[in-house]
Scaffold this active site. Structure first.
Site, PDB file in Angstrom:
ATOM      1  N   HIS A 197      31.903  36.908  37.342  1.00 12.70           N
ATOM      2  CA  HIS A 197      31.222  37.896  36.491  1.00 12.70           C
ATOM      3  C   HIS A 197      29.739  37.525  36.349  1.00 12.70           C
ATOM      4  CE1 HIS A 197      30.630  40.656  33.017  1.00 12.70           C
ATOM      5  NE2 HIS A 197      31.656  41.309  33.544  1.00 12.70           N
ATOM      6  N   ASP A 240      33.357  48.219  34.263  1.00 12.15           N
ATOM      7  CA  ASP A 240      33.267  47.328  35.427  1.00 12.15           C
ATOM      8  C   ASP A 240      34.586  46.594  35.718  1.00 12.15           C
ATOM      9  OD1 ASP A 240      32.613  45.967  32.971  1.00 12.15           O
ATOM     10  OD2 ASP A 240      31.828  44.266  34.114  1.00 12.15           O
TER      11      ASP A 240
HETATM   12 ZN   LIG Z   1      32.569  42.964  32.571  1.00 14.82          ZN
HETATM   13 ZN   LIG Z   2      33.278  43.627  29.262  1.00 13.82          ZN
END
Ligand SMILES: [Zn+2]
Ligand SMILES: [Zn+2]
Length: 307
Positions: free
Chosen positions: A268, A65
């Site tokens: 995040h 990600d």
């Molecule tokens: Zn991440």
């Molecule tokens: Zn990570």
């Protein structure tokens, strides 16, 4: 002398309809830096009009990600006939993985792509008036954050005092402000200390990437103008945050409070909080009384000078 931060992706682990995976664009006086490059980053750059012309990519760690946007971006830059070199900074041991992304699908970029492995706690990029330093973080894999730290600026120029001393309005003002002594027509020498105040701090921006709350970030974010911290979970998921190597919004806020950061951006964000992100802000505000917000995709903030 602007410094503008655009949140390109603010989701944790997986993209959602509202949020793309991690990516952050910093435009400092026209030079563009990308911090992490999750899937779809190039399209976010188009959507939010940040421009494509990045000179450095700073990678926090190798989880998908944070890096899966690299191959697409590399190839689009080629398609646009880029010739300028691109530097990619990565944690120690990550070179091979990043190389394979740069060359995904057998692609050979027509411009130089330079991959630098950098140890946490050192300098990734030492520029003329600022540096990008690496900061130790704690995640489930080798990881690090980054601090963009500007050099001190010259102190304020006391124009009135300079005129009193008989310095003629003109180039001697500038030379004094830059720290040079100047000689006047009558032979007197004026030193910069007589007309220039104490040096003033530059701006400081810290981006953690994925991490538990750690001491090294508290230190790096001392008096930071903006701290962008992992806040994957709400306070009631503290055990899960610990297990997965992330932070809760409250833990991020504790780091910001201890560091004396001026502003905190929470990012995040886990997809489980879709539609109730205010929860994370509330958690954070309990322990941090500076400005604090849950970042959203496309959000742009200016980072002003501390004074
Ligand atoms: Zn991440
Ligand atoms: Zn990570």
């Amino acid at each position: 002398m602007s410094m503008r931060v655009t949140f390109l992706g603010t989701s944790g682990a997986v993209p959602t309809t509202q949020r793309a995976p991690s990516a952050l664009l910093v435009n400092r006086e026209g030079e563009r830096f990308l911090f992490d490059c999750g899937e779809g980053t190039q399209r976010q750059m188009m959507r939010f009009g940040t421009g494509f012309d990045v000179s450095h990519i700073f990678v926090t760690h190798l989880h998908g990600d944070h890096i899966l946007g690299i191959p697409g971006l590399i190839q689009s830059l080629d398609f646009n006939d880029r010739t300028d070199p691109l530097a990619i900074h990565v944690p120690p041991g990550a070179r091979g993985e990043i190389e394979s992304l740069v060359h995904a699908g057998g692609h050979r970029p027509g411009y130089p792509v330079r991959i630098h492995e950098v140890a946490p706690g050192s300098v990734a990029y030492d520029a003329e008036a600022f540096a990008v330093r690496t900061v130790e973080t704690e995640h489930r894999t080798r990881s690090m954050g980054y601090a963009l730290v500007e050099d001190d600026r010259p102190g304020r120029f006391d124009r009135e005092r300079a005129e009193e001393l008989g310095v003629p309005v003109g180039p001697k003002f500038g030379r004094l402000h830059e720290g040079e002594s100047v000689e006047l027509d009558d032979g007197r020498v004026i030193d910069p200390e007589q007309v220039v105040g104490e040096p003033r701090p530059g701006r400081r921006l810290v981006y953690t990437g994925d991490t538990r709350p750690v001491e090294a970030v508290v230190e790096a974010a001392a008096d930071a103008d903006l701290l962008i911290h992992d806040a994957t979970f709400a306070a009631d998921a503290a055990a899960r945050a610990r297990r997965t190597g992330h932070s809760t919004a409250r833990e991020a806020a504790e780091v910001a409070a201890r560091a004396g950061a001026k502003r905190l951006a929470l990012t995040h964000i886990s997809s489980r909080y879709a539609g109730e992100w205010e929860r994370l802000e509330r958690d954070a505000r309990e322990v941090f009384d500076g400005e604090c917000f849950v970042a959203s995709d496309g959000q742009t903030v200016e980072v002003p000078y501390p004074e």
